[in-house]
Motif scaffolding. Sequence first.
Motif, short mmCIF file in Angstrom:
data_model
loop_
_atom_site.label_atom_id
_atom_site.label_comp_id
_atom_site.label_asym_id
_atom_site.label_seq_id
_atom_site.Cartn_x
_atom_site.Cartn_y
_atom_site.Cartn_z
N THR A 1 14.14 -10.45 -5.11
CA THR A 1 14.10 -11.90 -4.91
C THR A 1 12.72 -12.51 -5.17
N GLU A 2 11.71 -11.71 -5.49
CA GLU A 2 10.36 -12.24 -5.73
C GLU A 2 9.89 -12.05 -7.16
N GLY A 3 10.11 -10.89 -7.71
CA GLY A 3 9.63 -10.62 -9.05
C GLY A 3 8.95 -9.27 -9.14
N GLN A 4 8.27 -9.06 -10.27
CA GLN A 4 7.62 -7.78 -10.54
C GLN A 4 6.10 -7.92 -10.45
N PHE A 5 5.47 -6.81 -10.07
CA PHE A 5 4.02 -6.75 -9.95
C PHE A 5 3.53 -5.49 -10.66
#
Length: 92
Positions: A7-11
């Motif tokens: 739900t936030e994204g990739q790092f």
Amino acid sequence: MIVRILTEGQFEVPDTLVDHLNELDNAVLAALDSGDEAEFRVSLAALLGAVRAGGTPVAHDYLGTSDATLPFEDATLDEVRELLQHDGLIPG
């Protein structure tokens, strides 16, 4: 290493942070094993926080795969158990 937080994204996480992430992952696993909800919340928040603080957000149009997938902050113990790989949430 590319780490996805659902739900936030990739790092993109530097290799120098992976050992620390594995330590935090072990704390999450211990809390899951014991069923300790309070410790699970603290450990999961620490793991996600370390990824956010030490990683660099990957562009939203990046189509590559993630090396690890972490649950969203409010995930239940059962939801996290479903994400587990043979070596935890963080490979290595």
